[in-house]
Design an enzyme around this catalytic site. Structure first.
Site, PDB file in Angstrom:
ATOM      1  N   ASP A 135       2.232  -0.673  -0.465  1.00 16.04           N
ATOM      2  CA  ASP A 135       2.342  -1.697   0.591  1.00 16.04           C
ATOM      3  C   ASP A 135       1.993  -3.123   0.159  1.00 16.04           C
ATOM      4  OD1 ASP A 135       2.926   0.589   1.970  1.00 16.04           O
ATOM      5  OD2 ASP A 135       1.359   0.401   3.475  1.00 16.04           O
TER       6      ASP A 135
ATOM      7  N   LYS B 263       7.799   4.104   4.991  1.00 20.73           N
ATOM      8  CA  LYS B 263       7.017   4.966   5.877  1.00 20.73           C
ATOM      9  C   LYS B 263       6.644   4.196   7.128  1.00 20.73           C
ATOM     10  CE  LYS B 263       2.765   3.614   3.589  1.00 20.73           C
ATOM     11  NZ  LYS B 263       2.266   2.838   4.746  1.00 20.73           N
TER      12      LYS B 263
ATOM     13  N   CYS C 179      -3.971   2.665   3.873  1.00 18.86           N
ATOM     14  CA  CYS C 179      -2.869   3.380   3.234  1.00 18.86           C
ATOM     15  C   CYS C 179      -3.222   3.928   1.860  1.00 18.86           C
ATOM     16  CB  CYS C 179      -1.628   2.504   3.212  1.00 18.86           C
ATOM     17  SG  CYS C 179      -0.983   2.268   4.893  1.00 18.86           S
TER      18      CYS C 179
END
Ligand code: VGL
Ligand code: ZN
Length: 200
Positions: free
Chosen positions: A12, A109, A154
């Site tokens: 990310d 995701k 995450c």
């Protein structure tokens, strides 16, 4: 290192998690040069991208009366409500402009409107797979080094799930940064240690 069974997972590294973004993680931008350099050390590089539809159920704006960073109860358990971030196709969802994106796989995701997905392996119901496990196993990857954002969300959930699935997981804490909401950083470090993740 050129061990084909050892992959780098870059998590990310997107504009919304960097300075000026909707959910900026302190120190996020500063990780880019080190992460780019680390890519040279791995035969396989994978990147994840938080990728929410507009109006996603993890956004506080989808829950009238709820402030960003508050917690609500979802059918799958407690969920922190975030500012709108990483909306599909937006500038905020794009990778940091200086990040190398010449990896083998970009895994998106969080696209299920009803379920958030911190982990690269499972959505936040801890049951719906993203397909990453199968991808890694079919490519003979057994070891993962994880870097990126955010250490306490995450990266944390990806590392714990990876270790539980039997992968040998290392998190490079020097190439990761935390949101640190109400002690979430310390809790994440403890949870990763308990799951057998190596913190380097
Ligand atoms: C993340 C909060 C919401 C992360 C993604 O990448 O850690 N955190 N969505
Ligand atoms: Zn998100």
């Amino acid at each position: 290192m050129n061990d084909r069974s050892h992959a780098l997972l870059v998590i990310d590294m997107q504009n919304d998690f960097c300075a000026g973004g909707a959910l900026a993680v302190p120190g996020g931008d500063a990780l880019v040069p080190g992460i780019n350099a680390a890519m040279d050390d791995f035969a396989t590089v994978l990147l994840t991208q938080d990728w929410h539809p507009a109006g996603h159920s993890s956004f506080a704006s989808s829950h009238p009366g709820h402030a960003p960073m508050s917690t609500t109860e979802m059918p799958y358990g407690p969920q922190i409500l975030w500012p709108d971030h990483c909306v599909q196709g937006s500038k905020g969802a794009a990778f940091h402009p200086d990040l190398r994106t010449d990896g083998d796989l970009i895994l998106r995701k969080g696209f299920n409107p009803a379920i958030d997905s911190y982990s690269a392996f499972f959505e936040n119901d801890h049951a719906t797979p993203t397909g990453l496990e199968g991808y890694l196993r079919s490519r003979g990857i057994a070891r993962l080094t994880m870097v990126g954002l955010a250490l306490d969300f995450c990266v944390h959930f990806s590392a714990v799930d990876g270790a539980r699935l039997g992968f040998d997981v290392t998190v490079r804490t020097d190439l990761s940064a935390a949101i640190d909401l109400d002690g979430s950083k310390d809790a994440a470090v403890q949870a990763m240690r308990d799951a057998g993740v190596t913190l380097a």
